[in-house]
Design an enzyme around this catalytic site. Sequence first.
Site, PDB file in Angstrom:
ATOM      1  N   LYS A 253       4.450  22.104 -22.054  1.00 19.22           N
ATOM      2  CA  LYS A 253       5.547  22.102 -22.848  1.00 19.22           C
ATOM      3  C   LYS A 253       5.835  23.504 -23.640  1.00 19.22           C
ATOM      4  O   LYS A 253       6.922  23.759 -23.691  1.00 19.22           O
ATOM      5  CB  LYS A 253       5.465  20.883 -24.059  1.00 19.22           C
ATOM      6  CG  LYS A 253       5.686  19.396 -23.391  1.00 19.22           C
ATOM      7  CD  LYS A 253       6.168  18.396 -24.785  1.00 19.22           C
ATOM      8  CE  LYS A 253       5.880  17.254 -24.517  1.00 19.22           C
ATOM      9  NZ  LYS A 253       6.970  16.546 -23.838  1.00 19.22           N
TER      10      LYS A 253
ATOM     11  N   LYS B 175       6.930  14.889 -11.564  1.00 14.98           N
ATOM     12  CA  LYS B 175       6.375  13.650 -11.936  1.00 14.98           C
ATOM     13  C   LYS B 175       7.658  12.678 -12.295  1.00 14.98           C
ATOM     14  O   LYS B 175       8.527  13.226 -13.062  1.00 14.98           O
ATOM     15  CB  LYS B 175       5.340  13.479 -12.629  1.00 14.98           C
ATOM     16  CG  LYS B 175       5.018  12.405 -13.626  1.00 14.98           C
ATOM     17  CD  LYS B 175       4.047  12.603 -14.584  1.00 14.98           C
ATOM     18  CE  LYS B 175       4.376  12.488 -15.877  1.00 14.98           C
ATOM     19  NZ  LYS B 175       4.266  11.208 -16.676  1.00 14.98           N
TER      20      LYS B 175
ATOM     21  N   LYS C 219      10.104   9.744 -18.310  1.00 15.49           N
ATOM     22  CA  LYS C 219      10.942   9.186 -19.112  1.00 15.49           C
ATOM     23  C   LYS C 219      11.917  10.078 -19.579  1.00 15.49           C
ATOM     24  O   LYS C 219      12.726  10.085 -19.869  1.00 15.49           O
ATOM     25  CB  LYS C 219      10.253   8.496 -20.176  1.00 15.49           C
ATOM     26  CG  LYS C 219       9.559   7.233 -19.989  1.00 15.49           C
ATOM     27  CD  LYS C 219       8.712   7.003 -21.270  1.00 15.49           C
ATOM     28  CE  LYS C 219       7.754   6.152 -21.044  1.00 15.49           C
ATOM     29  NZ  LYS C 219       6.544   6.468 -21.832  1.00 15.49           N
TER      30      LYS C 219
HETATM   31  P1  ATP Z   1       6.821  10.826 -20.034  1.00 20.74           P
HETATM   32  O1  ATP Z   1       7.044  10.609 -18.718  1.00 20.74           O
HETATM   33  O2  ATP Z   1       7.863  10.829 -20.891  1.00 20.74           O
HETATM   34  O3  ATP Z   1       5.871  12.170 -20.008  1.00 20.74           O
HETATM   35  P2  ATP Z   1       4.902   9.031 -19.448  1.00 20.74           P
HETATM   36  O4  ATP Z   1       5.396   8.072 -18.824  1.00 20.74           O
HETATM   37  O5  ATP Z   1       3.868   9.886 -18.651  1.00 20.74           O
HETATM   38  O6  ATP Z   1       5.924   9.777 -20.516  1.00 20.74           O
HETATM   39  P3  ATP Z   1       3.308   7.126 -20.687  1.00 20.74           P
HETATM   40  O7  ATP Z   1       4.428   6.115 -20.979  1.00 20.74           O
HETATM   41  O8  ATP Z   1       2.201   6.966 -21.908  1.00 20.74           O
HETATM   42  O9  ATP Z   1       3.889   8.516 -20.540  1.00 20.74           O
HETATM   43  O10 ATP Z   1       2.278   6.736 -19.483  1.00 20.74           O
HETATM   44  C1  ATP Z   1       1.732   5.652 -19.517  1.00 20.74           C
HETATM   45  C2  ATP Z   1       0.900   5.379 -18.281  1.00 20.74           C
HETATM   46  O11 ATP Z   1       1.614   5.683 -16.945  1.00 20.74           O
HETATM   47  C3  ATP Z   1      -0.112   6.619 -18.151  1.00 20.74           C
HETATM   48  O12 ATP Z   1      -1.423   6.027 -17.667  1.00 20.74           O
HETATM   49  C4  ATP Z   1       0.468   7.409 -17.125  1.00 20.74           C
HETATM   50  O13 ATP Z   1      -0.542   8.240 -16.470  1.00 20.74           O
HETATM   51  C5  ATP Z   1       1.104   6.634 -16.209  1.00 20.74           C
HETATM   52  N1  ATP Z   1       2.125   7.318 -15.597  1.00 20.74           N
HETATM   53  C6  ATP Z   1       3.552   8.038 -16.288  1.00 20.74           C
HETATM   54  N2  ATP Z   1       3.994   8.434 -15.191  1.00 20.74           N
HETATM   55  C7  ATP Z   1       3.585   8.455 -14.133  1.00 20.74           C
HETATM   56  C8  ATP Z   1       3.976   8.689 -12.878  1.00 20.74           C
HETATM   57  N3  ATP Z   1       5.057   9.353 -12.313  1.00 20.74           N
HETATM   58  N4  ATP Z   1       3.267   7.879 -11.672  1.00 20.74           N
HETATM   59  C9  ATP Z   1       2.150   7.399 -11.967  1.00 20.74           C
HETATM   60  N5  ATP Z   1       1.750   7.030 -13.066  1.00 20.74           N
HETATM   61  C10 ATP Z   1       2.275   7.445 -14.180  1.00 20.74           C
END
Ligand code: ATP
Length: 329
Positions: A111, A193, A196
């Site tokens: 970030k 990745k 959100k």
């Molecule tokens: P952001 O996408 O806004 O960075 P995030 O989705 O990574 O947020 P969380 O919602 O807290 O953050 O993630 C919840 C769980 O989902 C965590 O265990 C994270 O590792 C997993 N996760 C998030 N994105 C992915 C992805 N693209 N593929 C697999 N696992 C994911």
Amino acid sequence: MKRMLSGIKPTGQLHLGNYIGALRHFVENQEEYEMIAFIANLHCITVPQDPDELRKNLRDCVALYLACGLDPKKSTIFLQTDVMEHAQLGFIINCHTYLGELNRMTQFKDKQAKGEKNLSGGLYTYPALMAADILIYDADYVPVGEDQKQHVELCRDVAIRMNNRYGELFRVPEPAVPKVGARIMSLSDPSKKMSKSDTLGDKGCIYLLDPLPKARKKIMSAKTDSLGIVHFDPENQPGISNLMQILSSLTGESMDAIEKEFEGKGYGDFKKAVANAVCDTLEKIQTRYNEILESDIIDTTLREGAEKARAMASKKLDQVQRAIGMEIR
Ligand code: ATP
Ligand code: LTN
């Protein structure tokens, strides 16, 4: 029974990456482990939130936990802020975490590198709070996607440090990262990745509550390549390999089986199969989600979950404060 713990931060709507990388494993493991699944609503305010949107996302997040199959009779489900011991142990853990360790955490570094302005102190220190979330319940395993592994490793380091200094206080947890689907990539840019906070609009991200035609369209227009073979090769065919991971995670088929099934067929047929698998999954989740929203199960689940969690957390916090010498009564 071994204990498993994980959390998701409701910074937006949950997406397919969250489901495949994390949430579905909470559900699968609740039979074999004592599962603690909470909503990390302290973590989500490390970045600015609109209060009305946050309230909606929080409710949706609980509803989706349940809609995906988490069962409040088997798992402890609660909001992080309903168990205030998390924040208190978070501060204590923060005081045992080195700046050098926090400086190495890639999420904050990324970030900062992107030039994002006004990053908060909470965002910088949140791995210490995450460690407290885990250690306060003596969790054995932490099911997370690839991006969170580094934070669980930091948690282990701090737990070992504190155990060495104060005697056996914490169980040292292990990250449980799935072999397939630990890092689902964006459909529009498979070098990033699925997230959100996707910057390319929401074309690259399938939300669990997307209308099915919209989800199908996103899969059908996913970025691929010009090689024309369905082959698992994340380096040279990142888009196709990502779709294969999605299909394999949802259907249980191996990569070899998928390659054989689509030998000599075009990407159109392959994408249709992926879209069908995704839509089947979303449809089941959304049907349950709509039933849940009309019931009072969310409030009951959170109340009962918080009670169970509080009993465990307050005991551990007391033990830690005594060991450190912070209590004299
Ligand atoms: P952001 O996408 O806004 O960075 P995030 O989705 O990574 O947020 P969380 O919602 O807290 O953050 O993630 C919840 C769980 O989902 C965590 O265990 C994270 O590792 C997993 N996760 C998030 N994105 C992915 C992805 N693209 N593929 C697999 N696992 C994911
Ligand atoms: N930091 C995680 C969410 C999270 C978590 C946890 C995951 C907060 N506390 C404890 C596992 C265990 C994230 O941002 N995805």
